[in-house]
Enzyme design. Structure first.
Site, PDB file in Angstrom:
ATOM      1  N   SER A 234      -8.087  13.088   3.946  1.00 52.06           N
ATOM      2  CA  SER A 234      -9.039  12.300   3.175  1.00 52.06           C
ATOM      3  C   SER A 234      -9.845  13.196   2.220  1.00 52.06           C
ATOM      4  O   SER A 234      -9.254  13.884   1.392  1.00 52.06           O
ATOM      5  CB  SER A 234      -9.937  11.527   4.134  1.00 52.06           C
ATOM      6  OG  SER A 234     -10.708  10.566   3.458  1.00 52.06           O
ATOM      7  N   ASP A 320      -3.553   1.887   4.410  1.00 48.35           N
ATOM      8  CA  ASP A 320      -4.785   2.671   4.396  1.00 48.35           C
ATOM      9  C   ASP A 320      -5.879   1.878   3.666  1.00 48.35           C
ATOM     10  O   ASP A 320      -5.746   1.595   2.476  1.00 48.35           O
ATOM     11  CB  ASP A 320      -4.543   4.007   3.685  1.00 48.35           C
ATOM     12  CG  ASP A 320      -5.697   4.986   3.839  1.00 48.35           C
ATOM     13  OD1 ASP A 320      -6.850   4.526   3.921  1.00 48.35           O
ATOM     14  OD2 ASP A 320      -5.452   6.196   3.875  1.00 48.35           O
ATOM     15  N   HIS A 359      -5.999   4.560   8.054  1.00 53.64           N
ATOM     16  CA  HIS A 359      -6.504   5.768   7.389  1.00 53.64           C
ATOM     17  C   HIS A 359      -6.456   7.019   8.262  1.00 53.64           C
ATOM     18  O   HIS A 359      -6.385   8.126   7.736  1.00 53.64           O
ATOM     19  CB  HIS A 359      -7.941   5.524   6.922  1.00 53.64           C
ATOM     20  CG  HIS A 359      -8.546   6.660   6.151  1.00 53.64           C
ATOM     21  ND1 HIS A 359      -8.010   7.138   4.967  1.00 53.64           N
ATOM     22  CD2 HIS A 359      -9.630   7.447   6.404  1.00 53.64           C
ATOM     23  CE1 HIS A 359      -8.743   8.142   4.514  1.00 53.64           C
ATOM     24  NE2 HIS A 359      -9.719   8.364   5.374  1.00 53.64           N
TER      25      HIS A 359
END
EC number: 3.1.-.-
Length: 373
Positions: A234, A320, A359
């Site tokens: 991320s 995601d 995610h």
């Protein structure tokens, strides 16, 4: 005569009683008329629900106006105070899970992990966790920091893990990934950037990158010729590409770069973020994206990959909800076309929506060991 007079008097009184009330000079009744008790009660009963409805509607109107005022005021507040937007990007003040002692990784089921503290710069201290490979679990019990540092020189590859925003190195999904990588035979070294967890300092993109560079050099000084891979997740993918670009420029690249749920750059990520309720707000870029740039936050993965010369693996789940899948795919296309990767392998591995990895749950994939090999 008396009887007759009495009967006349009685009749006269009856007539007087039956006669209408006398009018005063203003032609109004001398006595006000009154409704029966039942009618008055019914009228009062009708007024109460109407009054309640009107009161509720009035309060609802006030709430709507107040919320609308806050909604309109926030963009101006962000524009005037860019530091607010920086905090929303980093979310370092969100410490999840709460009430854990980062000095005791064993409380999170990491009995083969040691907690360190390193000092990249003056007045900056960062907390580090080092998890040894599964083959060394028994040997690691009860050992001190010196033993763990020496263990980096064993014949096992090392992964430097750079986590995303919010939380700490003790986040649940992060701990589960350390366990998976450790079981696959990797040393896992991770840390909290300055300003995160129990690390001391103020967060910034430059500071986060420098922290990562310091830890990488610390690992290389102890790992000898063992392969060192960098894994970013991320927001950590932005730190990872910043770091690897610098390493390649000084001709000390890592053995591979792994990007999990990456974006192209922070502006596109903020614009595409599903939780951005202002994306259709007039002047969104001026109000929200320009303050990010003003704060020195770019995390330009799309630019960095043009200067990276090592193998690249991108992992992204189609479902995601935080970093849209199309941004990871776009970054892969940019990297695949870059001349800097002409002698290295660039791979993109998607994970289907039906798997539900979203995610941060790609570590659950039974295919991960094969993908990493």
């Amino acid at each position: 005569m008396r009887k007759r007079n009495e009967s006349v008097t009685v009749e006269h009184e009856r007539a007087a009683a039956a006669a209408p009330a006398p009018l005063d000079k203003g032609c109004s009744l001398r006595h006000s008329l009154r409704l029966p008790a039942t009618a008055a009660a019914a009228d009062t009963g009708m007024k109460r629900p109407l009054g309640r409805r009107y009161g509720l509607w009035f309060r609802l109107q006030k709430l709507i106006i107040w919320l609308l005022g806050v909604y309109i005021a926030i963009p101006f507040l962000v524009k005037l105070c860019p530091a607010i937007q920086a905090k929303l990007v980093f979310l370092n003040f969100v410490r999840v899970p709460y009430f854990i002692d980062l000095k005791r990784p064993q409380d999170q089921g990491l009995n083969h992990t040691c907690n360190y503290y390193l000092q990249p710069e003056e007045d900056v201290t960062i907390g580090v966790w080092h998890t040894v490979p599964a083959a060394l679990w028994k040997s690691a019990r009860g050992k001190d920091q010196l033993w763990f540092e020496d263990a980096l020189g064993s014949s096992h590859p090392v992964i430097l893990y750079l986590h995303g925003n919010a939380g700490t190195r003790g986040g649940d999904h992060r701990v589960e990934l350390y366990k998976v990588l450790s079981s696959l035979g990797y040393h896992v070294v991770t840390f909290d950037y300055r300003g995160w967890g129990d690390s001391i300092g103020s967060p910034s993109e430059r500071g986060m990158t420098y922290d990562a560079l310091h830890v990488f050099d610390w690992i290389k000084a102890r790992s000898g010729d063992n392969p060192v891979y960098i894994w970013g997740h991320s927001l950590g993918t932005g730190v990872a590409t910043n770091l690897v670009r610098r390493l390649c420029e000084r001709e000390t690249p890592p053995d591979a770069l792994i990007l999990e749920s990456p974006f192209t750059n922070i502006r596109e990520e903020a614009r595409s973020h599903p939780f951005s309720i202002y994306r259709y707000f007039p002047g969104f870029d001026w109000f929200f994206l320009d303050p990010i740039t003003t704060s020195g936050i770019k995390f330009a993965n799309d630019e960095n990959v043009k200067y990276i010369s090592c193998s690249l693996l991108i992992l992204h789940a189609e479902d995601d909800p935080v970093v849209p899948f199309h941004l990871g795919k776009k970054l892969y296309n940019i990297a695949a076309m870059s001349r800097s990767f002409r002698d290295y392998k660039v791979q993109f591995v998607p994970f289907h929506t039906d798997l539900g990895y979203r995610h941060k749950y790609i570590y659950r994939s039974p295919e991960l060991p094969r993908i990493l090999r």
